[in-house]
Design a protein around this motif. Sequence first.
Motif, PDB file in Angstrom:
ATOM      1  N   GLU A 121     -16.232  -2.634   2.093  1.00 52.00           N
ATOM      2  CA  GLU A 121     -15.620  -3.273   3.268  1.00 52.00           C
ATOM      3  C   GLU A 121     -14.315  -3.985   2.896  1.00 52.00           C
ATOM      4  O   GLU A 121     -13.318  -3.866   3.585  1.00 52.00           O
ATOM      5  CB  GLU A 121     -16.577  -4.324   3.846  1.00 52.00           C
ATOM      6  N   VAL A 122     -14.374  -4.719   1.773  1.00 46.25           N
ATOM      7  CA  VAL A 122     -13.183  -5.465   1.339  1.00 46.25           C
ATOM      8  C   VAL A 122     -12.046  -4.493   1.042  1.00 46.25           C
ATOM      9  O   VAL A 122     -10.905  -4.679   1.480  1.00 46.25           O
ATOM     10  CB  VAL A 122     -13.508  -6.341   0.098  1.00 46.25           C
ATOM     11  N   ILE A 123     -12.380  -3.393   0.336  1.00 50.40           N
ATOM     12  CA  ILE A 123     -11.370  -2.387  -0.021  1.00 50.40           C
ATOM     13  C   ILE A 123     -10.766  -1.789   1.262  1.00 50.40           C
ATOM     14  O   ILE A 123      -9.541  -1.674   1.393  1.00 50.40           O
ATOM     15  CB  ILE A 123     -12.006  -1.244  -0.858  1.00 50.40           C
ATOM     16  N   ASP A 124     -11.645  -1.474   2.216  1.00 50.25           N
ATOM     17  CA  ASP A 124     -11.167  -0.863   3.463  1.00 50.25           C
ATOM     18  C   ASP A 124     -10.231  -1.793   4.213  1.00 50.25           C
ATOM     19  O   ASP A 124      -9.195  -1.367   4.735  1.00 50.25           O
ATOM     20  CB  ASP A 124     -12.366  -0.484   4.360  1.00 50.25           C
ATOM     21  N   LYS A 128      -6.358  -1.053   5.402  1.00 50.99           N
ATOM     22  CA  LYS A 128      -5.846  -1.165   6.786  1.00 50.99           C
ATOM     23  C   LYS A 128      -4.713  -2.159   6.864  1.00 50.99           C
ATOM     24  O   LYS A 128      -3.695  -1.933   7.498  1.00 50.99           O
ATOM     25  CB  LYS A 128      -6.977  -1.593   7.733  1.00 50.99           C
ATOM     26  N   GLY A 129      -4.917  -3.302   6.183  1.00 44.88           N
ATOM     27  CA  GLY A 129      -3.899  -4.363   6.216  1.00 44.88           C
ATOM     28  C   GLY A 129      -2.652  -3.962   5.449  1.00 44.88           C
ATOM     29  O   GLY A 129      -1.602  -4.587   5.589  1.00 44.88           O
TER      30      GLY A 129
END
Lengths: 131, 283
Positions: A121-124, A128-129
């Motif tokens: 989740e953190v990587i995703d 995106k950011g």
Amino acid sequence: MELPIRLSKSSREPIYHQIENQLKALIAGGQLPEGTPLPSIRALSKDLETSAITIRRAYQDLEYQGFIQTTQGKGTFVAQVEDSMKQQVKVSEVYQTIENAVETALSYDYTIEQIKEIFTEVIDSHRKGGS
Amino acid sequence: MKPIMEFTNIEKRLDSLHIGPINLSVEPGTITTIVGTNGAGKSTLLKLMMNLVKPDQGNIKLLNSFVHGPDENWKKNISYQPQTAVGWNAFTGKSLRDFIAPLYPNWDEVLFKRIVEAFNIPLNKSFVALSQGIQQKLKLALTLPRNTSLLLLDEPTAYMDIPAKEQLMNFIVEWMEHGHRAIVMASHQSADIMKLSDYLVVLKQGKLIDIFEKETLIDTHKQYWFNEALPVEKVPGELFRKATQLISNNPERTEAYLHQHGIAWTALESLNLEEIITLILTK
């Protein structure tokens, strides 16, 4: 010059080792380029509120490993460090940071699967950011 | 390296206090602070170093010469800032300087002027007319520039405001950069002074509890928090406990015991120096 070194109160890592590793990271990351003068042992011990013995130990280790150089009468300077060595420091710091995160999660009774999920989740969100 | 000052088996009986036996060695390049509660004998230890108080037993050496005996040549190698300057009241800062400077071959006039300027000390007023804070600053301006091998400071931060304390610390750090020197201070637990020190000599009612290297003291004192109640029996290393909090002075043994008994801690933190010293002096 004040160095951006922050000592952790909740770490079991000895203080001289924390100082040593953070200096290595600053040198490997390019914040302290070759030739940068470092504070004297006494000045750094005041800034970090440690004993001079602790700073001397960290400086001696760093000198032995080739990260810094002391010239009699002139002071201590960042040495010329090979790129491969810098790379090694960066890799091991990233590993260590992730390892600490995993340990924290485990101490809160997360399972390995859950930790993987959080990690993804953190990587995703970074992708995106765009950061 | 040869020690700058050495105490061998020093003992002194005062009316209400028996000091010692104390063995102590001050190495060049070090800052040592004597800590203890009021009346523990901190100032007496400094006075012993100056031969202002004579020991009942033992020897004191400064740079390899005894401080007792008729030859007082050693005095130019040591400077002492007492808590109360005796006999200074009638004199101005200027005349005190003119009296003191010639006694010390390494007197640093530039440093004297810098301290006077940094602390804004009026040199034309008599000592008694100055506030306690300014008196303290003037004492310092008349002590640091003596540039002796050993510098003794008794409660140097007393009456000083926060910016002045910070300036004092910077002057001390700078003073220490010049090689073969050492500082011994007495303080009843000033955090600033302890932070600046390499070694802490802990005195309790005249007895030397121990000489601690500062980081060893911090590395060997940890506090733990738990979710569950701890076993009733004493945990190895346990120094103090309160509900679900435990303070240990032997983290290695404490953690081995906790692992063995399947007890997990939720948080771990070092103590700060004042907390550790308080524990040592009160437990």
